[in-house]
Design an enzyme around this catalytic site. Structure first.
Site, short mmCIF file in Angstrom:
data_model
loop_
_atom_site.label_atom_id
_atom_site.label_comp_id
_atom_site.label_asym_id
_atom_site.label_seq_id
_atom_site.Cartn_x
_atom_site.Cartn_y
_atom_site.Cartn_z
N ASP A 193 1.30 -1.39 -0.08
CA ASP A 193 -0.05 0.36 0.29
C ASP A 193 0.73 1.52 -0.04
OD1 ASP A 193 -3.08 1.48 0.77
OD2 ASP A 193 -1.13 2.21 2.03
N ALA A 240 -4.80 2.62 -0.80
CA ALA A 240 -4.38 1.96 -1.70
C ALA A 240 -5.15 0.66 -1.84
CB ALA A 240 -2.97 1.71 -2.81
N ASP A 241 -5.13 -0.26 -0.75
CA ASP A 241 -5.23 -1.87 -0.99
C ASP A 241 -7.53 -1.52 -0.73
OD1 ASP A 241 -3.37 -3.33 -0.49
OD2 ASP A 241 -3.08 -2.80 1.15
N LEU A 242 -7.17 -0.90 0.54
CA LEU A 242 -8.88 -0.48 0.52
C LEU A 242 -10.32 -0.25 -1.11
CD1 LEU A 242 -8.92 1.34 3.89
CD2 LEU A 242 -9.93 -0.90 3.18
N GLY A 301 -9.47 -2.93 -3.36
CA GLY A 301 -10.70 -4.23 -2.85
C GLY A 301 -12.28 -3.66 -2.76
#
Length: 420
Positions: free
Chosen positions: A159, A187-189, A192
């Site tokens: 991230d 960035a991860d969220l 997703g």
């Protein structure tokens, strides 16, 4: 999805509810981006079976502190953040037994989620071609760091690395020399979330075509995809935006302002609001430096000084009340304990109670989307939530269900799924 449009449904004797009830998701992902996508699908009612590495499980089971619970069985709060409403099965995918169980899950699944580096799933014997040979209706969600193709596709995606590489850190911080990461793994969220909405689109398309599809997204594309007006400022106006702290780059006054004994945030987003605000606080609305929004943006330091001088006689609570009375959008900066205690947050279902296998009753941040019957007559949002599972908590029941339903045939099974 219902049995008329989704032939791989697994009826639940106690349905969780939600628009994806009866949809089966196999979640091979770990860390955050993929698990967050899987959790979003689970919140919508899908049955999500999380496949984990025997012994250690998802990497986030070891990410801490903080850990909570007994000393001999500590639970990472990081893992708890992205795995509610899932079942856990521990499988060694390099073993014959693990590969067999995964194949059986794939034949029954509607969706498979993975965030391996490009090529890893192929080496395990589960290439996209093989997955669709096993189940032509399968929707495959693949999340990578920098994209599945292109010159840097094989880079590991973490991230904070991507926040920097995708330009977000250059926009965040007190100034150009102070690049900062966002306080959550954004960035991860976002990856997703993009993955989950891509899955929903592919499932909808499948109702017409009968065929599955591969959905690909990445941390990089997810951050670049939300550059919004800062992106067009670069590509169209050919300006390079840089961090400038807690004030909006294109609207003024809009940001965090000091007052007596604290700070408040305001958003004066129109000329009408500006005139109302200026009159209420003794500012000269038509002063040449402040006459238009463009003028106020260009003269932001002077504007901030004038607003904070006007605010200096007011405590935060009194100031917020006064701003509210005249219709100026305003708020305070809450700590997270204040957020979760806030009645407005709880009224929106943003805190949910679950019963964890080790920790007992706990509260978790809840899902962001709610559903209602036409006319708001009744809420149909999923109400009953399951705690994030301990490692392999459902291994025996999932294997028993696979044995009871026989080899996946692509037809709907009437065998009830095991209790969660």
């Amino acid at each position: 999805m219902n049995q008329h449009t989704t032939p791989h449904t697994t009826p639940d004797p106690e349905p969780a509810g939600g628009p994806l009830a009866g949809t089966l998701v196999v979640d091979l992902s770990r860390a955050l981006a993929g698990p967050h996508a899987g959790m979003m699908l689970a919140d919508l009612g899908a049955r999500v079976i999380k496949v984990e590495t025997p012994g250690t499980g998802d990497d986030t089971r070891g990410w801490g502190p903080p850990f909570v619970g007994p000393e001999d069985d500590p639970q990472a709060t990081y893992f708890l953040s992205c795995n509610r409403n899932k079942e856990s099965v521990a499988l060694d995918l390099k073993s014959e037994d693990g590969a067999r169980v995964l194949r059986e899950l794939v034949t029954r699944a509607d969706v498979l989620v993975e965030n391996f580096r490009p090529g890893v799933l192929d080496r395990l014997g589960f290439s996209v071609e093989e997955l669709h040979r096993l189940n032509p209706r399968l929707v495959v969600l693949s999340i990578t760091g920098f994209g599945h193709d292109g010159p840097e596709s094989r880079r590991s995606g973490y991230d904070q690395i991507v926040q920097g590489e995708a330009g977000l850190m250059s926009l965040t911080g007190s100034g150009p020399e102070d690049p900062q990461r966002v306080g959550v793994p954004i960035a991860d969220l976002l990856a997703g979330m993009n993955g989950a909405y891509g899955v929903l689109a592919a499932l909808y398309e499948r109702t017409r075509t009968g065929a599955g599809k591969v959905v690909r997204t990445s941390l990089l594309s997810s951050v670049v995809g939300v550059h919004a007006f800062q992106g067009t400022r670069t590509t169209v106006a050919h300006e390079v935006p840089l961090a400038q702290g807690n004030h909006h780059p294109s609207i003024a006054p809009y940001g965090l302002f000091s007052c007596r004994g604290g700070k408040v945030q305001i958003s004066v987003g129109s000329e009408k609001l500006w005139r109302t605000f200026a009159e209420a606080f003794g500012l000269e609305a038509d002063r040449p430096e402040f006459a238009t929004n463009a003028d106020r943006v260009r003269n932001r330091p002077a504007l901030i000084a004038a607003v904070e001088q006007a605010f200096s006689a007011h405590e935060p609570v009194e100031l917020l009340e006064r701003l509210g009375r005249i219709g100026i959008p305003a708020g305070k900066v809450r700590t997270l304990d204040e957020v979760y205690a806030w009645e407005q947050v709880r009224s929106q279902g943003l805190v949910v109670g679950v019963d964890h296998e080790v920790l007992g009753p706990i509260e978790l941040p809840g899902p962001a989307v709610r559903f209602f019957a036409p006319g708001d007559a009744a809420e149909t949002t999923r109400r009953a939530h399951a705690a994030p599972p301990v490692l392999d908590q459902h291994g025996a029941t999932v294997r028993a269900w696979l044995d009871a339903t026989g080899a996946g045939s692509g037809a709907a099974t009437e065998t009830p799924e095991p209790p969660r």
